[in-house]
Design an enzyme around this catalytic site. Structure first.
Site, PDB file in Angstrom:
ATOM      1  N   ASP A  21       0.845  -1.187   0.000  1.00 44.98           N
ATOM      2  CA  ASP A  21       0.000   0.000   0.000  1.00 44.98           C
ATOM      3  C   ASP A  21       0.884   1.243   0.000  1.00 44.98           C
ATOM      4  O   ASP A  21       2.106   1.160   0.104  1.00 44.98           O
ATOM      5  CB  ASP A  21      -0.963  -0.014   1.185  1.00 44.98           C
ATOM      6  N   ASP A  61      -8.106  -7.497   1.551  1.00 45.91           N
ATOM      7  CA  ASP A  61      -7.104  -7.694   2.603  1.00 45.91           C
ATOM      8  C   ASP A  61      -7.703  -7.204   3.908  1.00 45.91           C
ATOM      9  O   ASP A  61      -8.586  -6.350   3.919  1.00 45.91           O
ATOM     10  CB  ASP A  61      -5.823  -6.901   2.312  1.00 45.91           C
ATOM     11  N   CYS A 110     -12.928 -28.171   8.706  1.00 48.02           N
ATOM     12  CA  CYS A 110     -11.693 -27.498   8.296  1.00 48.02           C
ATOM     13  C   CYS A 110     -10.553 -28.505   8.126  1.00 48.02           C
ATOM     14  O   CYS A 110     -10.402 -29.421   8.934  1.00 48.02           O
ATOM     15  CB  CYS A 110     -11.311 -26.445   9.338  1.00 48.02           C
ATOM     16  N   CYS A 136      -7.242 -27.435   7.885  1.00 47.64           N
ATOM     17  CA  CYS A 136      -5.979 -26.751   8.151  1.00 47.64           C
ATOM     18  C   CYS A 136      -5.097 -27.580   9.074  1.00 47.64           C
ATOM     19  O   CYS A 136      -5.554 -28.528   9.724  1.00 47.64           O
ATOM     20  CB  CYS A 136      -6.238 -25.361   8.759  1.00 47.64           C
ATOM     21  N   CYS A 184      -6.441 -27.747  12.764  1.00 43.25           N
ATOM     22  CA  CYS A 184      -7.618 -28.593  12.986  1.00 43.25           C
ATOM     23  C   CYS A 184      -7.301 -30.075  12.797  1.00 43.25           C
ATOM     24  O   CYS A 184      -7.904 -30.934  13.447  1.00 43.25           O
ATOM     25  CB  CYS A 184      -8.751 -28.174  12.055  1.00 43.25           C
ATOM     26  N   HIS A 235      -5.049 -21.323  11.347  1.00 43.29           N
ATOM     27  CA  HIS A 235      -6.453 -21.687  11.160  1.00 43.29           C
ATOM     28  C   HIS A 235      -7.249 -20.547  10.542  1.00 43.29           C
ATOM     29  O   HIS A 235      -7.967 -20.750   9.549  1.00 43.29           O
ATOM     30  CB  HIS A 235      -7.113 -22.075  12.481  1.00 43.29           C
TER      31      HIS A 235
END
Length: 373
Positions: A90, A270, A308, A310, A313, A339
């Site tokens: 940015d 974002d 999930c 991930c 998890c 996660h």
């Protein structure tokens, strides 16, 4: 940059974006690496655990520390961080606005006082691009005049006038630098301001469409207005944004914000929310969000979210995460951040799949149904 609009389902879009360092499909969420690091995670986590294609780094913070020259001398952001995929940086204008009570906006730029040592600095349309050239980021944002909401119509008009003035200066400067061989692999996005004022947003968007930006961003939302007003503003604005360029909604937001704005034609997002909430013990899941610090999870052997896949998890229980949080173990920050970012990245992946199957309306219905809404 190569950009292709691949498919539409209503206003929701799947687009392909190719930069020098990676290619990816939208809708996409960009994890925020403020100081060239997504908090508690490293490049290995971002690539191998999360498969993130692009992350955001902050020009304001990196300009002040370690400085753009240090990063340039160490091979730009990609070599400095070892994240060899895409970076969006940015302009730093928002941080100059939000972190310094003494910042001042002029037609020349934004003067601000460093939050680190109190030193004074001036960001101009040219200087923020020079900083980003040093970073060698794939997508550079221009300097814009952001205003907090609510704001007077006169202040919003001034913001748009100044943003357009800076946009013209930035694109002219970027073209001149590319003619000198600088920034050839870098892309530049314009930013649409205008608060929640329909006519000012339209005026800003149409003017930026006429300039040769590689993409267009919507700035100045999620700064105090109600969600309904944000959605209305985006709904009214996207028809005036060039369909053949990426559309980026800056600093937004919750999972619900992503779903609603994808439906309205936004491609890129974002937000610090997934990692910030993770550090505070709040998890985003397919059925909503909850905080792991509650006593009810002390003996809970279930994963955070059964739906999930991930790393967290698949390997750890709510009871263990509750223990880590209560014991203030640093490993909690990594596991929680993995996660939450996986959830956000998977959410955009599932939206892409739904759009390609002309099933976004059903996806949205199921999304809210699982949340009991």
């Amino acid at each position: 940059m190569e950009f292709k609009l691949k498919h539409k389902d209503g206003n929701a879009r799947v687009c392909e974006i190719k930069t020098t360092h990676s290619s990816f499909y939208t809708p996409i969420f960009m994890p925020v690496g403020t100081a060239a690091a997504v908090k508690s995670l490293d490049a290995n986590d971002m690539k191998n655990e999360l498969d993130a294609k692009i992350i955001l780094a902050n020009t304001y913070h990196l300009y002040l520390r370690p400085s753009s020259k240090v990063i340039k001398n160490l091979g730009g952001l990609h070599n400095f961080t070892r994240f060899d995929r895409s970076f969006l940086t940015d302009s730093g204008g928002f941080q100059a606005f939000s972190l310094s009570k003494n910042s001042k906006h002029f037609n020349e730029g934004i003067e601000f006082k460093s939050h680190i040592d109190g030193s004074r600095h001036l960001f101009t349309p040219k200087s923020v691009l020079d900083t980003q050239y040093d970073f060698n980021s794939d997508i550079m944002m221009i300097l814009d005049d952001l205003v907090a909401l609510p704001a007077s119509k006169e202040r919003i008009k001034t913001s748009v006038n100044r943003t357009l003035l800076w946009a013209k200066e930035a694109i002219t400067y970027h073209q001149s630098m590319q003619n000198k061989g600088i920034g050839l692999g870098q892309n530049i996005f314009g930013i649409i301001q205008g608060g929640t004022d329909y006519e000012e947003r339209k005026r800003c968007a149409l003017a930026l469409n006429e300039l040769s930006f590689d993409g267009l961003a919507i700035g100045g939302l999620s700064v105090g207005e109600e969600n309904a007003l944000m959605y209305e503003t985006v709904q009214n604005l996207t028809p005036f944004m060039d369909e053949n360029r990426p559309r980026y909604l800056m600093g937004v937001g919750t999972p619900e914000n992503l779903v609603e704005n994808v439906e309205r034609g936004v491609d890129m997002f974002d937000c610090v929310m997934p990692t910030r909430n993770a550090r505070n013990g709040t998890f985003f899941t397919s059925f909503g969000k909850f905080n792991i610090k509650k006593a009810e999870f002390i003996n809970d052997n279930e994963p955070i979210d059964k739906a999930c896949s991930c790393y967290t998890c698949l390997n750890f229980s709510r009871a263990y995460l509750n223990h880590l949080f209560r014991a203030r173990e640093l490993s909690f920050f990594r596991l929680a951040s993995l996660h939450n970012l996986h959830y956000y990245l998977d959410l955009t992946k599932r939206m892409r799949e739904a759009i390609l199957n002309n099933a976004f309306t059903q996806f949205k219905r199921n999304f809210y149904h699982l949340r009991g809404k």
